[in-house]
Design a protein around this motif. Sequence first.
Motif, PDB file in Angstrom:
ATOM      1  N   ALA A 209      -1.240   1.535  -1.165  1.00  0.00           N
ATOM      2  CA  ALA A 209      -0.549   1.438  -2.448  1.00  0.00           C
ATOM      3  C   ALA A 209      -0.950   0.158  -3.138  1.00  0.00           C
ATOM      4  O   ALA A 209      -0.842  -0.925  -2.567  1.00  0.00           O
ATOM      5  CB  ALA A 209       0.965   1.475  -2.226  1.00  0.00           C
TER       6      ALA A 209
ATOM      7  N   ARG B  71       3.207   0.327  -5.749  1.00  0.00           N
ATOM      8  CA  ARG B  71       4.244  -0.332  -4.946  1.00  0.00           C
ATOM      9  C   ARG B  71       5.498  -0.564  -5.776  1.00  0.00           C
ATOM     10  O   ARG B  71       6.616  -0.410  -5.293  1.00  0.00           O
ATOM     11  CB  ARG B  71       3.724  -1.655  -4.409  1.00  0.00           C
ATOM     12  CG  ARG B  71       3.124  -1.553  -3.021  1.00  0.00           C
ATOM     13  CD  ARG B  71       3.330  -2.830  -2.216  1.00  0.00           C
ATOM     14  NE  ARG B  71       2.864  -4.025  -2.909  1.00  0.00           N
ATOM     15  CZ  ARG B  71       1.598  -4.421  -2.931  1.00  0.00           C
ATOM     16  NH1 ARG B  71       0.679  -3.716  -2.284  1.00  0.00           N
ATOM     17  NH2 ARG B  71       1.242  -5.508  -3.567  1.00  0.00           N
TER      18      ARG B  71
ATOM     19  N   GLY C  32       7.548   2.301  -5.590  1.00  0.00           N
ATOM     20  CA  GLY C  32       7.844   2.827  -4.256  1.00  0.00           C
ATOM     21  C   GLY C  32       7.013   4.039  -3.918  1.00  0.00           C
ATOM     22  O   GLY C  32       7.467   4.965  -3.259  1.00  0.00           O
TER      23      GLY C  32
ATOM     24  N   SER D 143       3.086   5.714  -2.598  1.00  0.00           N
ATOM     25  CA  SER D 143       1.887   5.451  -1.799  1.00  0.00           C
ATOM     26  C   SER D 143       0.924   6.611  -1.940  1.00  0.00           C
ATOM     27  O   SER D 143       1.313   7.718  -2.270  1.00  0.00           O
ATOM     28  CB  SER D 143       2.221   5.305  -0.312  1.00  0.00           C
ATOM     29  OG  SER D 143       3.126   4.279  -0.112  1.00  0.00           O
TER      30      SER D 143
ATOM     31  N   ASP E  34       7.219   6.655  -0.804  1.00  0.00           N
ATOM     32  CA  ASP E  34       6.866   5.977   0.435  1.00  0.00           C
ATOM     33  C   ASP E  34       7.286   6.748   1.682  1.00  0.00           C
ATOM     34  O   ASP E  34       6.534   6.871   2.636  1.00  0.00           O
ATOM     35  CB  ASP E  34       7.488   4.575   0.461  1.00  0.00           C
ATOM     36  CG  ASP E  34       6.723   3.616  -0.460  1.00  0.00           C
ATOM     37  OD1 ASP E  34       5.562   3.941  -0.782  1.00  0.00           O
ATOM     38  OD2 ASP E  34       7.279   2.580  -0.841  1.00  0.00           O
TER      39      ASP E  34
END
Lengths: 159, 477
Positions: A110, A115, A118, A120, A138
């Motif tokens: 990520a 990020r 949240g 990836s 995530d």
Amino acid sequence: MRPDPSERIDERAVLVWRIAGASSALMPAAAAGAMAGLAFMDLVPGWSFWLAAAVTVVVALLSVAIVPRVRWIRWRYEVSEDEVYLRHGLVIRKRTLIPMTRVQHVDTKAGPLLRAFGLSTVTVATAGGEHEIPALSDEVADRLRDRIAVLARVTADVV
Amino acid sequence: MPAIGALFAFNVVREDPRIALGSVAVAVALLIAAMIAVLAAWIQWMRFTFHVEGGALRAEEGIIVRKSTRLTPERIQSIDTKANLLFRVLGLVTVDIQTAGRGKEAEVSIPALTESDARELAAGLRVRHERLVSELGAEAVVDIAVMPEPQAPTTSHVWTLTTAELAVVALTSSGGLIVLAAIVPVVGALMPVVSEELPVELADALTLGPWIVILGILAVAMVGVAWIAGSVGTALQYWEFVTKRTDDELRVERGLLQRNTRSVPLDRVQAIRLVEGPLRQMIRRVTVGVDSAGLATGGEFGPTVLHPLLTAQESRRFCDLMVPGHMFPELRRVPKRARRRYVIRAIALPMLVAGVLAATMQYGWLALSIPILSSGWGLLAFTDAAWGISGDVVALRWRTFARTTALVRRRRVQSVTVSQHPLQKIAGLASVSVRVAASPMTAVFQVRHLDERDAIGIVEWVSEGVERTEKWTSVTV
């Protein structure tokens, strides 16, 4: 005919891609600004500003308003015990099948933008190249990564 | 170098003693540099140790940074040896061991082994079938266990290249064309210079005639030289070309000045490629190669050539003997409605270039012949595009410059992708690409504009072949 993969990627991907798209519209916007200044000083003809402005508007419209949504709609994936099946593509539509036995390793990654939301990206690597499933939340990404890793390990095979 | 330096210094000193000191200093410096180089090479050699223990290779190397490698036979993709002229005189070879990794060099490169030591090493690293069976269970190695386990590997099939065949290979190699391709732009760049230097008075037809003749002769001579140079290069590479198959590996030996051998374990073969360059196709000959994962040595990318000159019929028998398990599927061509897509694709860019040339230059309309030629090329690409599936093997045939047929066993397919753009969707067509592990990284075999049902059919075929076993019951996810 094989049914489409069942899973969608996270809907926040649309927003992430919009932000990324907006930044790609910054270049023509800067050019338009420069043209405005130059045209004001009579260094370039006035239409060059309008041209740059038009390009900016079109790029922004495409990369912010249209492309992210369509891309998200097109993205589907499915991970079964035996294979990873992907469907994506904006203009050129692609379906990719990766036999689980061919998976060498699987990563999540990520960048700062993902990020912040949240999210990836899951990367599935085979001896024949890498395939990405972008913008999963995530938890989903971690679960998917672990699941593929387990399934791939069970069927581990030499290249 | 130091010797020359010393001699030079001596002469100078005799004539002019005043710079003696400087000369001597230079000579001493050169001598020291040479000694350091020799010493460094010697230490490097001293610090390089390897041995085979329990079937695995252990290599330690490096003077300051120590690199230690342990390599099990299961990971080895191919073993190469190479020997340049000096090594050949001394009876030495360099052994390169390739794995599926993606490094820039061979995983382990062992310089200066005697030929017998190299053979012993290669034999020691051969996968031991009994051990594999005991470790993985009989089922897992059924693929390689069908071949009888030899005590000492015996050569079962040998193909060589006769002198006449070598000559044909050399003369029809695209090597000459590659050199030509490098020269043409140079000629092109010189042309305007030459024509601009012509005085205006000379530019009438009478005096221009000889110039054109001279330029023509020059161009032909250059092409000739390029062709001969390419042919000689190819001949040196394919000198005394031998392909052998033992029970479990393929071995290719070739080269005059630099003698190379490559061993590829049979169960590491990822795909077979049959390549027909335009010249070879004219004489109805095929080059057969295999892909194996891992980087080839000496910047030699791409598949390992098993034989450069076979007829279509011979190539089938050859593959049967050398790379068993790859049967040839019946090929089916892509549908007729794909034809204009191939032609449009071939002429789009040439058309644009020709249009610009025609609009801007005096004799620019001559450039319109380019799209006409390339439309022929597009038709050829359409005729050649084909695919086929038979049991465990998929065949894909396409033409970029040369015509290539790839044979891939299902368990070697790393991934398969069907792609479709909107125009293809309207026509019910789709392109299919199959990825396999290869050197240096990946080979993508793609056929454009199949019927979309056939394209999806290939995906289904790969999916059906995925090894399904009962071990799933033990997995909870």
